[in-house]
Design a protein around this motif. Structure first.
Motif, PDB file in Angstrom:
ATOM      1  N   GLY A  26      30.227  37.849  34.904  1.00 25.52           N
ATOM      2  CA  GLY A  26      29.084  37.502  35.744  1.00 25.52           C
ATOM      3  C   GLY A  26      29.576  36.852  37.017  1.00 25.52           C
ATOM      4  N   VAL A  27      28.694  36.795  38.009  1.00 21.65           N
ATOM      5  CA  VAL A  27      29.073  36.203  39.290  1.00 21.65           C
ATOM      6  C   VAL A  27      27.831  35.606  39.955  1.00 21.65           C
ATOM      7  N   TYR A  28      28.044  34.534  40.703  1.00 24.38           N
ATOM      8  CA  TYR A  28      26.970  33.921  41.488  1.00 24.38           C
ATOM      9  C   TYR A  28      27.193  34.272  42.952  1.00 24.38           C
ATOM     10  N   LEU A  29      26.144  34.754  43.626  1.00 22.80           N
ATOM     11  CA  LEU A  29      26.211  35.095  45.049  1.00 22.80           C
ATOM     12  C   LEU A  29      25.479  34.010  45.834  1.00 22.80           C
ATOM     13  N   PRO A  30      26.216  33.033  46.398  1.00 19.63           N
ATOM     14  CA  PRO A  30      25.533  31.901  47.045  1.00 19.63           C
ATOM     15  C   PRO A  30      24.665  32.295  48.231  1.00 19.63           C
ATOM     16  N   ASP A  31      25.074  33.306  49.007  1.00 21.18           N
ATOM     17  CA  ASP A  31      24.265  33.704  50.166  1.00 21.18           C
ATOM     18  C   ASP A  31      22.911  34.274  49.751  1.00 21.18           C
ATOM     19  N   GLU A  32      22.875  34.913  48.585  1.00 20.64           N
ATOM     20  CA  GLU A  32      21.634  35.515  48.099  1.00 20.64           C
ATOM     21  C   GLU A  32      20.940  34.641  47.056  1.00 20.64           C
ATOM     22  N   LYS A  33      21.634  33.580  46.618  1.00 22.70           N
ATOM     23  CA  LYS A  33      21.137  32.731  45.530  1.00 22.70           C
ATOM     24  C   LYS A  33      20.745  33.593  44.334  1.00 22.70           C
ATOM     25  N   ALA A  34      21.688  34.452  43.940  1.00 26.67           N
ATOM     26  CA  ALA A  34      21.461  35.421  42.872  1.00 26.67           C
ATOM     27  C   ALA A  34      22.620  35.387  41.885  1.00 26.67           C
ATOM     28  N   ILE A  35      22.307  35.689  40.632  1.00 25.28           N
ATOM     29  CA  ILE A  35      23.313  35.801  39.578  1.00 25.28           C
ATOM     30  C   ILE A  35      23.341  37.246  39.110  1.00 25.28           C
ATOM     31  N   LEU A  36      24.537  37.815  39.040  1.00 24.71           N
ATOM     32  CA  LEU A  36      24.730  39.158  38.503  1.00 24.71           C
ATOM     33  C   LEU A  36      25.434  39.029  37.158  1.00 24.71           C
ATOM     34  N   LEU A  37      24.896  39.700  36.136  1.00 24.74           N
ATOM     35  CA  LEU A  37      25.488  39.708  34.801  1.00 24.74           C
ATOM     36  C   LEU A  37      25.858  41.142  34.451  1.00 24.74           C
ATOM     37  N   TYR A  38      27.095  41.349  34.000  1.00 28.00           N
ATOM     38  CA  TYR A  38      27.599  42.702  33.767  1.00 28.00           C
ATOM     39  C   TYR A  38      27.607  43.060  32.282  1.00 28.00           C
ATOM     40  N   SER A  39      27.414  44.328  32.011  1.00 31.54           N
ATOM     41  CA  SER A  39      27.362  44.822  30.640  1.00 31.54           C
ATOM     42  C   SER A  39      28.742  44.766  29.981  1.00 31.54           C
ATOM     43  N   VAL A  40      28.716  44.771  28.649  1.00 28.29           N
ATOM     44  CA  VAL A  40      29.949  44.778  27.853  1.00 28.29           C
ATOM     45  C   VAL A  40      29.761  45.736  26.679  1.00 28.29           C
ATOM     46  N   PRO A  41      30.875  46.287  26.142  1.00 32.25           N
ATOM     47  CA  PRO A  41      30.743  47.120  24.937  1.00 32.25           C
ATOM     48  C   PRO A  41      30.565  46.237  23.697  1.00 32.25           C
ATOM     49  N   GLU A  42      30.235  46.851  22.587  1.00 31.22           N
ATOM     50  CA  GLU A  42      30.077  46.087  21.342  1.00 31.22           C
ATOM     51  C   GLU A  42      31.430  45.602  20.827  1.00 31.22           C
ATOM     52  N   VAL A  43      32.470  46.416  21.037  1.00 30.66           N
ATOM     53  CA  VAL A  43      33.840  46.022  20.678  1.00 30.66           C
ATOM     54  C   VAL A  43      34.635  45.956  21.974  1.00 30.66           C
ATOM     55  N   TRP A  44      35.289  44.826  22.203  1.00 30.99           N
ATOM     56  CA  TRP A  44      36.038  44.633  23.448  1.00 30.99           C
ATOM     57  C   TRP A  44      37.522  44.866  23.225  1.00 30.99           C
ATOM     58  N   HIS A  45      38.155  45.481  24.206  1.00 32.54           N
ATOM     59  CA  HIS A  45      39.614  45.588  24.240  1.00 32.54           C
ATOM     60  C   HIS A  45      40.062  44.905  25.518  1.00 32.54           C
ATOM     61  N   LEU A  46      40.737  43.777  25.348  1.00 28.20           N
ATOM     62  CA  LEU A  46      41.129  42.934  26.468  1.00 28.20           C
ATOM     63  C   LEU A  46      42.643  42.830  26.539  1.00 28.20           C
ATOM     64  N   PRO A  47      43.169  42.615  27.752  1.00 31.23           N
ATOM     65  CA  PRO A  47      44.584  42.243  27.826  1.00 31.23           C
ATOM     66  C   PRO A  47      44.740  40.823  27.271  1.00 31.23           C
ATOM     67  N   ARG A  48      45.946  40.378  27.085  1.00 32.38           N
ATOM     68  CA  ARG A  48      46.169  38.986  26.673  1.00 32.38           C
ATOM     69  C   ARG A  48      45.414  38.103  27.656  1.00 32.38           C
ATOM     70  N   THR A  49      44.818  37.033  27.168  1.00 31.94           N
ATOM     71  CA  THR A  49      43.938  36.241  28.030  1.00 31.94           C
ATOM     72  C   THR A  49      44.219  34.749  27.894  1.00 31.94           C
ATOM     73  N   GLY A  50      43.633  33.981  28.780  1.00 32.18           N
ATOM     74  CA  GLY A  50      43.848  32.536  28.808  1.00 32.18           C
ATOM     75  C   GLY A  50      43.232  31.821  27.611  1.00 32.18           C
ATOM     76  N   SER A  51      43.671  30.584  27.397  1.00 26.30           N
ATOM     77  CA  SER A  51      43.228  29.820  26.231  1.00 26.30           C
ATOM     78  C   SER A  51      41.741  29.477  26.307  1.00 26.30           C
ATOM     79  N   TRP A  52      41.196  29.266  27.514  1.00 21.06           N
ATOM     80  CA  TRP A  52      39.780  28.905  27.604  1.00 21.06           C
ATOM     81  C   TRP A  52      38.911  30.014  27.017  1.00 21.06           C
ATOM     82  N   LEU A  53      39.169  31.258  27.404  1.00 21.68           N
ATOM     83  CA  LEU A  53      38.366  32.372  26.903  1.00 21.68           C
ATOM     84  C   LEU A  53      38.554  32.514  25.393  1.00 21.68           C
TER      85      LEU A  53
END
Length: 198
Positions: free
Chosen positions: A81-108
């Motif tokens: 997702g992303v926040y667009l400050p100029d538009e004061k809008a939030i965009l949320l993106y779709s995801v699959p039911e099963v995710w395949h991710l590269p190695r990722t950070g500890s927070w995620l």
């Protein structure tokens, strides 16, 4: 000094200035749902989104023009997702039911485990599965939507509050607001029922 926009706390400003519907509830931002990427879902579809936003304090919604559900343009979570400050809008993106991710950070990884995702190491990265749809929905609310609402809050009231310096500080502030929204309004036990309750 007399009371004004500059001295009132955000909840008073939002309570006074936020548009209201016929029932007196704070008007929600415009909700737009576009088709997800083929094979994907919107974890917070328009119906669920309308329900969870009713639980979010007005001060986080005041000034927000729209929340738009879109198909992801590429890899999962780049971005979620992303926040667009100029538009004061939030965009949320779709995801699959099963995710395949590269190695990722500890927070995620930590946030996925917190919401009971089954994360397994596979060749080339990680595979993420959810025991039920509701867990992904609640994770998406906490880790994505509430975070972007925190970014909107910081932007909306930046003249009242000291503006964070740099991207790292902005992310920390957004995370703090996400935790506040979640712990005050959607903490367990009702969060596990989110997909049915709204």
């Amino acid at each position: 000094m007399s009371k004004s926009f500059h001295t009132d706390p955000p909840e008073i400003i939002a309570g006074r200035r936020h548009a209201r519907d016929a029932a007196g509830l704070a008007a929600l931002p415009r909700l737009i749902e576009r088709k997800p990427y083929p094979g994907d879902v919107h974890p917070l579809d328009k119906g669920i989104l309308r329900g969870v936003l009713r639980r979010v304090p007005d001060k986080y919604l005041y000034g927000l023009s729209r929340i738009e559900l879109r198909a992801r343009g590429g890899d999962i979570g780049r971005p979620f997702g992303v926040y667009l400050p100029d538009e004061k809008a939030i965009l949320l993106y779709s995801v699959p039911e099963v995710w395949h991710l590269p190695r990722t950070g500890s927070w995620l990884l930590n946030s996925l485990h917190r919401f009971y995702a089954d994360v397994r190491e596979v060749e080339g990265g990680l595979e993420v599965r959810w025991p039920e749809d509701g867990f992904m929905t609640v994770w998406f609310f906490y880790a994505v939507l509430a975070h972007e609402l925190g970014r909107h809050y910081a932007e909306q009231y930046r003249r009242k509050n000291r503006q964070p310096v740099g991207v790292v500080h902005e992310e920390i502030v957004a995370d703090l607001h996400a935790r506040r929204i979640f712990s005050e309004r959607l903490e367990a036990p009702q969060c596990a029922q989110l997909h049915v309750a709204v």
